[in-house]
Design a protein around this motif. Structure first.
Motif, mmCIF file in Angstrom:
data_model
loop_
_atom_site.group_PDB
_atom_site.id
_atom_site.type_symbol
_atom_site.label_atom_id
_atom_site.label_comp_id
_atom_site.label_asym_id
_atom_site.label_seq_id
_atom_site.Cartn_x
_atom_site.Cartn_y
_atom_site.Cartn_z
ATOM 1 N N VAL A 110 0.285 -34.452 -6.997
ATOM 2 C CA VAL A 110 -0.021 -33.061 -7.341
ATOM 3 C C VAL A 110 -1.527 -32.823 -7.397
ATOM 4 C CG1 VAL A 110 0.162 -31.305 -9.164
ATOM 5 C CG2 VAL A 110 2.148 -32.728 -8.594
ATOM 6 N N ARG A 131 5.394 -32.984 -1.830
ATOM 7 C CA ARG A 131 5.864 -32.108 -2.913
ATOM 8 C C ARG A 131 7.073 -31.302 -2.460
ATOM 9 N NH1 ARG A 131 0.155 -31.619 -3.571
ATOM 10 N NH2 ARG A 131 0.101 -29.612 -2.481
ATOM 11 N N SER A 134 10.088 -33.470 -2.624
ATOM 12 C CA SER A 134 10.575 -33.642 -3.992
ATOM 13 C C SER A 134 11.422 -32.454 -4.417
ATOM 14 C CB SER A 134 9.392 -33.818 -4.945
ATOM 15 O OG SER A 134 9.847 -33.991 -6.265
ATOM 16 N N THR A 135 10.984 -31.245 -4.060
ATOM 17 C CA THR A 135 11.768 -30.042 -4.381
ATOM 18 C C THR A 135 13.114 -30.081 -3.674
ATOM 19 O OG1 THR A 135 9.719 -28.767 -4.623
ATOM 20 C CG2 THR A 135 11.756 -27.518 -4.346
ATOM 21 N N GLN A 169 5.121 -29.762 -11.737
ATOM 22 C CA GLN A 169 3.754 -29.770 -11.224
ATOM 23 C C GLN A 169 2.783 -29.169 -12.234
ATOM 24 O OE1 GLN A 169 4.005 -27.831 -7.385
ATOM 25 N NE2 GLN A 169 5.583 -29.258 -6.689
#
Length: 205
Positions: A110, A131, A134-135, A169
């Motif tokens: 992040v 990122r 990951s979502t 985040q």
């Protein structure tokens, strides 16, 4: 035969771990080559011989970080018995890691290159893709919750995943700004209190 420029006692994994720590603390652009070589205990020719470039070293350090330090999210999504328990464990386990005095605060993925120069665009996109991945993993776990009957059909799992990824985040940034374990735990409490209002079918457009 040893690679040219690399010292005989070169331990690649140890050097990579040291580079990871520096990048984690200072970010990609905030880390100089001299800081890297000092932390890794090698000279610039050895760094280039072993890793190719600063960017390639950074990418490898991020993958190493994800393997060593980034397991809380994957473990929670994989092992928790329900989608709700998975999301809650993801938040709380990461909060504990962010607050640990043994590592730099927050998440390297992040924080390492949120903004920067045009020359660092490839690095920023590399981290952004991690990122986004990951979502996607969070959404898959929520979709599984729908399939298993835990969440009602039509639940907007994409919006829920984006919400909880954003909370995670944000906690990373709060940690870097000095937030305490108690403060971050309270944020996780609030995020989980919102679960009931989020678990509902998506609105028709």
């Amino acid at each position: 035969m040893a690679t040219r420029g690399r010292p005989r006692d070169f331990d690649r994994e140890v050097a990579l771990r040291q580079a990871m720590q520096v990048f984690w603390e200072r970010g990609y652009e905030g880390t100089s080559l001299s800081e890297l070589t000092a932390a890794m205990g090698i000279k610039a020719p050895s760094l280039y011989a072993a890793f190719g470039s600063k960017e390639e070293l950074f990418r490898e350090a991020v993958r190493f970080y994800d393997l060593l330090e980034g397991g809380a999210t994957n473990r929670a999504l994989r092992e928790a018995p329900t989608a709700r328990a998975a999301v809650e464990a993801m938040l709380r386990d990461n909060v504990k890691e962010y607050a640990s005095p043994s590592t730099p605060p927050g998440c390297m993925i992040v924080l390492a290159a949120v903004a920067g120069s045009t020359e660092s665009a490839g690095v920023r996109e590399f981290l952004a893709e991690l990122r986004r991945s990951s979502t996607t993993d969070i959404q898959r776990r929520l979709d599984r919750g729908v399939a298993e009957g835990e969440l009602p059909p039509g639940t907007d799992t994409a919006a829920m995943a984006a919400f909880y990824a954003t909370v995670l985040q944000g906690l990373s940034i709060q940690s870097r700004d000095g937030a305490t374990l108690e403060t971050m735990t309270a944020v996780a409490d609030c995020a989980m209190a919102a679960w009931g209002s989020l678990v509902k079918p998506r609105k028709k457009r």
